[in-house]
Write an enzyme that holds these catalytic residues in place. Structure first.
Site, PDB file in Angstrom:
ATOM      1  N   ILE A 111       0.864  -1.186   0.000  1.00 30.53           N
ATOM      2  CA  ILE A 111       0.000   0.000   0.000  1.00 30.53           C
ATOM      3  C   ILE A 111       0.900   1.235   0.000  1.00 30.53           C
ATOM      4  CG2 ILE A 111      -0.221   0.095   2.538  1.00 30.53           C
ATOM      5  CD1 ILE A 111      -3.155   1.058   2.048  1.00 30.53           C
ATOM      6  N   ILE A 142       4.916  -1.195   2.876  1.00 31.45           N
ATOM      7  CA  ILE A 142       4.565   0.212   2.685  1.00 31.45           C
ATOM      8  C   ILE A 142       5.362   0.722   1.488  1.00 31.45           C
ATOM      9  CG2 ILE A 142       4.497   2.523   3.692  1.00 31.45           C
ATOM     10  CD1 ILE A 142       2.732   0.540   5.224  1.00 31.45           C
ATOM     11  N   LYS A 143       4.647   1.279   0.503  1.00 33.26           N
ATOM     12  CA  LYS A 143       5.316   1.798  -0.693  1.00 33.26           C
ATOM     13  C   LYS A 143       5.716   3.253  -0.479  1.00 33.26           C
ATOM     14  CE  LYS A 143       3.999   0.459  -5.039  1.00 33.26           C
ATOM     15  NZ  LYS A 143       3.021   0.240  -6.126  1.00 33.26           N
ATOM     16  N   ILE A 144       7.000   3.503  -0.686  1.00 31.20           N
ATOM     17  CA  ILE A 144       7.548   4.857  -0.562  1.00 31.20           C
ATOM     18  C   ILE A 144       8.276   5.187  -1.861  1.00 31.20           C
ATOM     19  CG2 ILE A 144       9.194   6.319   0.699  1.00 31.20           C
ATOM     20  CD1 ILE A 144       8.664   4.589   3.180  1.00 31.20           C
TER      21      ILE A 144
END
Length: 373
Positions: A111, A142-144
């Site tokens: 996400i 977690i997409k960064i």
């Protein structure tokens, strides 16, 4: 037990994890995600703002939940957060078996932080931690984004023991900075006493958009030499990235010190693997990027194309670095401004996700308005 598609099984056997680049409530409710796991070797899911915008805009799967949130007085941001994290949590649960069977390597669902924060390190870190707590599943990523502001956020979030999918990587130079951010984060996580074997990461390297941008420039330059290079840059760029990965994770001293304490490699993930140009094979960015310890996240259309006619010939990447470098030398020689290409692609990548997020907010506002009438 249902049989897996032989082409996709061959891809998996060659060391490529097949992930689905899509998620929706309909896909979860219908059992389609489970079906893809059972028959198409899918062992992970990636999402992004564009995927959620499309899911919200199509059909009525979210109507009742949005009506309930409207009745509670939820605003747009809270509604989007609740609905998207619910879908991602449910997908994490569907993929639990794959997560357990792979010792945490696969069975992952990603996400993304709000793309409007791509230029703000501190807010990116805060939202990453918040999303990790809300979804509350160990198989979450977690997409960064790999923007300049994203790089220190990647290090800080990994240092908290949170698994990260680094997105929007276009150049090998930026990819090296991403690997550096990963190693720094793992070193800090070790100092903080985290179990390094539980922290995972992938680096999402975008493929087809590189060809789209460079092909456009080659056509503008014109001439036989330039036009002969069309359709080569995306694969060559990814192959150079894999050579950089091998240098850092197979031969690098810094990683070896972390590996001794349980750290995993940060796997390269090939993203943007749907072929945009109808002149190219629709499996190009899969069959030409087969390598051990990689992930290929694909739209369902690409998964189906590989299942139907993808020819898997084993590893098509290892040892191809010199040939890939020749492609880039030739691109520079005909006048393609490669540093500019990568700046344009990163800016466009962030803008596209911001535009999708804006549309998602507008769609949600509309649905909240309708529900509260």
């Amino acid at each position: 037990m249902t049989a897996q598609n032989p082409n996709l099984a061959a891809l998996s056997a060659a060391g490529v994890s097949v992930w689905l680049d899509d998620l929706s409530r309909d896909r979860l409710r219908s059992g389609n995600l489970q079906e893809l796991i059972d028959t198409k070797c899918v062992v992970g899911v990636t999402t992004n703002p564009s995927i959620f915008q499309k899911a919200f805009a199509e059909g009525h799967a979210y109507d009742s939940q949005i009506a309930e949130l409207a009745a509670r007085g939820a605003d747009v941001d809270a509604t989007i957060r609740t609905v998207t994290t619910d879908d991602v949590r449910n997908a994490c649960d569907v993929l639990t078996r794959e997560w357990e069977n792979s010792d945490g390597v696969d069975g992952r669902v990603s996400i993304e932080v709000d793309p409007r924060l791509a230029g703000d390190t501190d807010k990116t870190i805060a939202q990453a931690v918040e999303l990790w707590k809300i979804v509350d599943r160990p198989n979450l990523f977690i997409k960064i984004p790999a923007t300049q502001a994203g790089l220190p956020a990647i290090t800080a979030v990994l240092a908290e023991g949170i698994s990260v999918n680094v997105t929007l990587i276009f150049s090998v130079e930026r990819y090296r900075a991403v690997m550096d951010a990963y190693l720094a984060g793992m070193e800090k996580a070790r100092e903080a006493g985290h179990d390094l074997s539980k922290i995972h990461s992938v680096a999402s390297f975008f493929v087809s958009r590189v060809d789209t941008e460079i092909d456009k420039r080659l056509e503008k330059i014109g001439g036989e030499r330039a036009l002969a290079l069309r359709g080569q840059a995306g694969v060559a760029n990814a192959r150079l990235a894999y050579a950089a990965y091998q240098e850092v994770f197979e031969g690098g001293q810094r990683y070896q010190a972390l590996k001794a304490d349980g750290a995993r490699v940060q796997r390269p993930l090939w993203a943007s693997t749907g072929v945009k140009n109808p002149d190219y094979s629709d499996t190009l960015y899969v069959t030409e990027l087969v390598a051990p310890n990689t992930v290929n996240t694909m739209p369902e259309k690409t998964i189906d194309a590989v299942a139907d006619h993808g020819v898997i010939r084993g590893d098509t990447v290892t040892g191809t670095g010199p040939d890939a470098q020749r492609v880039f030398d030739e691109l520079a020689a005909v006048g393609v401004d490669l540093p500019d290409v990568f700046v344009v692609l990163e800016n466009e990548g962030v803008e596209k996700f911001v535009d999708s997020w804006t549309e998602l907010m507008e769609e949600t506002q509309k649905q909240l308005g309708s529900a509260s009438k």
